[in-house]
Enzyme design. Sequence first.
Site, PDB file in Angstrom:
ATOM      1  N   HIS A  93       0.837  -1.192   0.000  1.00 44.25           N
ATOM      2  CA  HIS A  93       0.000   0.000   0.000  1.00 44.25           C
ATOM      3  C   HIS A  93       0.878   1.250   0.000  1.00 44.25           C
ATOM      4  O   HIS A  93       1.274   1.739   1.067  1.00 44.25           O
ATOM      5  CB  HIS A  93      -0.912   0.008   1.232  1.00 44.25           C
ATOM      6  CG  HIS A  93      -1.806  -1.195   1.328  1.00 44.25           C
ATOM      7  ND1 HIS A  93      -1.335  -2.438   1.700  1.00 44.25           N
ATOM      8  CD2 HIS A  93      -3.132  -1.343   1.084  1.00 44.25           C
ATOM      9  CE1 HIS A  93      -2.344  -3.294   1.704  1.00 44.25           C
ATOM     10  NE2 HIS A  93      -3.430  -2.667   1.324  1.00 44.25           N
ATOM     11  N   GLY A 149      -3.264  -3.797  11.661  1.00 47.72           N
ATOM     12  CA  GLY A 149      -3.706  -4.276  10.354  1.00 47.72           C
ATOM     13  C   GLY A 149      -5.216  -4.387  10.367  1.00 47.72           C
ATOM     14  O   GLY A 149      -5.896  -3.747   9.551  1.00 47.72           O
ATOM     15  N   LEU A 160      -8.268  -2.970  11.082  1.00 50.00           N
ATOM     16  CA  LEU A 160      -8.412  -1.523  11.269  1.00 50.00           C
ATOM     17  C   LEU A 160      -9.156  -1.160  12.549  1.00 50.00           C
ATOM     18  O   LEU A 160     -10.132  -1.794  12.921  1.00 50.00           O
ATOM     19  CB  LEU A 160      -9.099  -0.908  10.047  1.00 50.00           C
ATOM     20  CG  LEU A 160      -8.264  -0.946   8.769  1.00 50.00           C
ATOM     21  CD1 LEU A 160      -9.057  -0.451   7.567  1.00 50.00           C
ATOM     22  CD2 LEU A 160      -6.981  -0.139   8.930  1.00 50.00           C
ATOM     23  N   ASN A 162      -7.895  11.271   3.973  1.00 49.81           N
ATOM     24  CA  ASN A 162      -7.661  11.381   2.523  1.00 49.81           C
ATOM     25  C   ASN A 162      -8.860  10.981   1.669  1.00 49.81           C
ATOM     26  O   ASN A 162      -8.789  11.000   0.448  1.00 49.81           O
ATOM     27  CB  ASN A 162      -6.418  10.579   2.111  1.00 49.81           C
ATOM     28  CG  ASN A 162      -6.544   9.095   2.401  1.00 49.81           C
ATOM     29  OD1 ASN A 162      -7.602   8.501   2.262  1.00 49.81           O
ATOM     30  ND2 ASN A 162      -5.437   8.474   2.788  1.00 49.81           N
ATOM     31  N   HIS A 170      -4.156   3.037  -3.270  1.00 53.84           N
ATOM     32  CA  HIS A 170      -4.284   2.465  -1.930  1.00 53.84           C
ATOM     33  C   HIS A 170      -3.558   1.135  -1.817  1.00 53.84           C
ATOM     34  O   HIS A 170      -2.721   0.960  -0.947  1.00 53.84           O
ATOM     35  CB  HIS A 170      -5.767   2.278  -1.573  1.00 53.84           C
ATOM     36  CG  HIS A 170      -5.977   1.583  -0.251  1.00 53.84           C
ATOM     37  ND1 HIS A 170      -6.000   2.264   0.938  1.00 53.84           N
ATOM     38  CD2 HIS A 170      -6.149   0.272   0.059  1.00 53.84           C
ATOM     39  CE1 HIS A 170      -6.177   1.401   1.930  1.00 53.84           C
ATOM     40  NE2 HIS A 170      -6.274   0.186   1.414  1.00 53.84           N
ATOM     41  N   ARG A 228     -17.492 -18.946  38.944  1.00 49.68           N
ATOM     42  CA  ARG A 228     -17.324 -17.486  38.865  1.00 49.68           C
ATOM     43  C   ARG A 228     -17.101 -16.908  40.261  1.00 49.68           C
ATOM     44  O   ARG A 228     -16.385 -15.926  40.425  1.00 49.68           O
ATOM     45  CB  ARG A 228     -18.537 -16.841  38.204  1.00 49.68           C
ATOM     46  CG  ARG A 228     -19.844 -17.026  38.944  1.00 49.68           C
ATOM     47  CD  ARG A 228     -20.975 -16.212  38.369  1.00 49.68           C
ATOM     48  NE  ARG A 228     -22.247 -16.516  39.015  1.00 49.68           N
ATOM     49  CZ  ARG A 228     -23.330 -15.759  38.969  1.00 49.68           C
ATOM     50  NH1 ARG A 228     -23.308 -14.627  38.293  1.00 49.68           N
ATOM     51  NH2 ARG A 228     -24.441 -16.120  39.572  1.00 49.68           N
ATOM     52  N   GLU A 275     -17.515  -4.811  24.702  1.00 56.23           N
ATOM     53  CA  GLU A 275     -16.662  -5.996  24.790  1.00 56.23           C
ATOM     54  C   GLU A 275     -15.449  -5.932  23.864  1.00 56.23           C
ATOM     55  O   GLU A 275     -14.331  -6.274  24.250  1.00 56.23           O
ATOM     56  CB  GLU A 275     -17.465  -7.272  24.481  1.00 56.23           C
ATOM     57  CG  GLU A 275     -18.515  -7.634  25.499  1.00 56.23           C
ATOM     58  CD  GLU A 275     -19.869  -6.992  25.226  1.00 56.23           C
ATOM     59  OE1 GLU A 275     -20.837  -7.333  25.913  1.00 56.23           O
ATOM     60  OE2 GLU A 275     -19.944  -6.143  24.308  1.00 56.23           O
ATOM     61  N   PHE A 312     -20.490 -13.997  24.760  1.00 54.71           N
ATOM     62  CA  PHE A 312     -20.093 -12.731  24.143  1.00 54.71           C
ATOM     63  C   PHE A 312     -18.592 -12.678  23.832  1.00 54.71           C
ATOM     64  O   PHE A 312     -18.081 -11.636  23.411  1.00 54.71           O
ATOM     65  CB  PHE A 312     -20.509 -11.558  25.024  1.00 54.71           C
ATOM     66  CG  PHE A 312     -21.998 -11.486  25.244  1.00 54.71           C
ATOM     67  CD1 PHE A 312     -22.872 -11.746  24.192  1.00 54.71           C
ATOM     68  CD2 PHE A 312     -22.527 -11.191  26.489  1.00 54.71           C
ATOM     69  CE1 PHE A 312     -24.245 -11.702  24.379  1.00 54.71           C
ATOM     70  CE2 PHE A 312     -23.904 -11.141  26.684  1.00 54.71           C
ATOM     71  CZ  PHE A 312     -24.766 -11.404  25.627  1.00 54.71           C
ATOM     72  N   HIS A 361     -27.947 -16.398  25.158  1.00 53.84           N
ATOM     73  CA  HIS A 361     -26.952 -16.223  26.207  1.00 53.84           C
ATOM     74  C   HIS A 361     -26.249 -17.537  26.573  1.00 53.84           C
ATOM     75  O   HIS A 361     -25.431 -17.556  27.495  1.00 53.84           O
ATOM     76  CB  HIS A 361     -27.605 -15.635  27.461  1.00 53.84           C
ATOM     77  CG  HIS A 361     -27.840 -14.158  27.372  1.00 53.84           C
ATOM     78  ND1 HIS A 361     -28.551 -13.577  26.339  1.00 53.84           N
ATOM     79  CD2 HIS A 361     -27.456 -13.135  28.181  1.00 53.84           C
ATOM     80  CE1 HIS A 361     -28.600 -12.261  26.523  1.00 53.84           C
ATOM     81  NE2 HIS A 361     -27.933 -11.972  27.631  1.00 53.84           N
TER      82      HIS A 361
END
Length: 656
Positions: A26, A114, A116, A185, A259, A352, A406, A432, A468
């Site tokens: 790029h 990388g 994004l 840009n 690009h 937990r 998250e 999740f 869930h």
Amino acid sequence: MDIRNLAVNTIRVLSVEAVQKAKSGHPGMPMGAAPMAFTLWNDVMNHNPKNPNWFNRDRFILSAGHGSMLLYSLLHLFNYGLTIDDLKNFRQLDSKTPGHPEYGHTVGVEATTGPLGQGLAMGVGMALAESHLAAKYNKPGLNIVDHYTYVIAGDGCMMEGITNEASSFAAANKLSKLIVLYDSNNISIEGSTDISFTENVRARYEALGWDTFYVEDGKSLDDILAAINEAKKTDKPSLIEIKTKIGWDSAKEGSASAHGEPLGDDNIVDFKNKIGWEYEEEFYVPKEVREYISESSKKGELKEEEWNKLLEEYKNNYPEEAKEFLMSLKKDLSDDVFDEEFYKFDKDDASRGYSGTLINRLAEKIPYLIGGSADLSPSNKTEMKNTSYYSPTNREGKNIHFGVRELAMSAISNGISLHGGLLPYCATFLVFSDYVKPTIRLSALMNQQVLYVFTHDSIGVGEDGPTHQPIEQMVMLRSTPNISTFRPADGKETAAAYEYALKKKDGPTVFALTRQKLENLEETGKDALNGGYVLKDLGERIDIILMASGSEVKLICDAAERINKLGYGVRVVSMPSPDVFDKQSEGYKNSVLPKEVSKRVSVEALSTYGWDKYVGLDGIKIGMEGFGASAPANSLFDKFGFTVENIVEKALSILD
């Protein structure tokens, strides 16, 4: 041409030549963003190429990681160890210049970027870490933690949702030493950003609570420097929008083709002519540029020397704090952390709950532990009781309110870990972890010690229903390289999981923890550190092996008793971490699962995928083949066959 602009053009030429030689990459982004990057590295940042790991250096993240040649050109010019041959080997096998920046692979790369937006989010974590350590350790006149985090991000970063999550968090916590330079840009791979991205980014950031600045001419080094200096005066995180043109000064200027593809030999010649580049040799660095940057780099050496003197004074005046600070940088563990008391529990609890107890035990002995939950602290049991919550008015707080974010939570935790001096944990429900996957993958790829506390680990979640109830998530996590996963059966196995996680400093660990109460079993213990181990053998021979993880271990213990009473020899194996078990020696694995015993049953209230290698062709897998349902946990376990009766029936079907 003055020396600073010549240095900028050197960065641009090196970048396009490397992409052209690789026939891949790029070039457009480095051509447009070189002025802002050079201004940062040369005029603003405190960094010392002779000691890239100097703790009090300013951090720099290229969130737009596809423009990696921008960073590699900087690392070469500022003498971080990258040679001209390294630039010539861009994107080639085993080179120090891979297609996207990789932490730990190339000296001077602060984060693997990388995907994004992740770089910006990790920058938020670095800024949080700096502010926390500064509040904790700095003394009047002795600021041993005092540095900025700088990020260069592009339009693609601004489109990704993670950026908004992380930026919202940064604003809420007023991370004023975070400065993002937005390479604006208006081009993406498919063309003008107007086809899909028409928002006013600065207005969005102002609404989030950032201070924003604008540089109309992205080639003006003075304007860029002035904007950065103004940003450093605010009490909020700052976004500086800098207008540039992708592929600046080339035939492809402002086009999508600049690009992600090389300019082409003829276009490179035209580009060099346009900018007045008078050197014929490829990959050439003018002598005066080398001399100028070499001289400029001495500023960083002096800054570190000053800091080292400051640290010595700090050690003399505050020896205990200095000892703790240096211990935190190394993540040292005292010998008594994992003593007998660490493995003791007064009552039965959900795993937990055991985890929450252990986090608080660790917090008493590990000063560098920090973390929180995605708005689920009461459910995840992740609050450290002996400390307060981190906030703009309480930087010393060690509990973090991540909010319902998250994805950003995990990236921020990566940034905290990368910064150094802290061990982060973060938490949500196991289902999740889907939101966390892209970032936990980077934790593994970067060898970062981040603890992931995932509760509500099976259909045992109950009434909340299939949305869930995790099914395939453990398969996803177990299959990812360098992630260690633990699904403990009781308190002692949970303790073993934490011991393993704190001693494993080269990657993340996942804890899959129950909502429902688990009985502390007599036979469990530190052998869980092996990932899988024999709980007990019933009978003088082994006719069948029952194996399980988590809440299902008690079920196979009870089933084994019944099967043994029918005259069969039964081995009970707890498998809290198949991926850790797989790393053991062949001799150990065969001692737990003897090859000659082919009749085997696995039980796990999750997907059966992955258990085949343990049960073999003659075995049976009891697990979930579809999604769950909404009902109390006991009803669901009955419905889907997680009962002693069903395990016994299935075992007898292969014994008879």
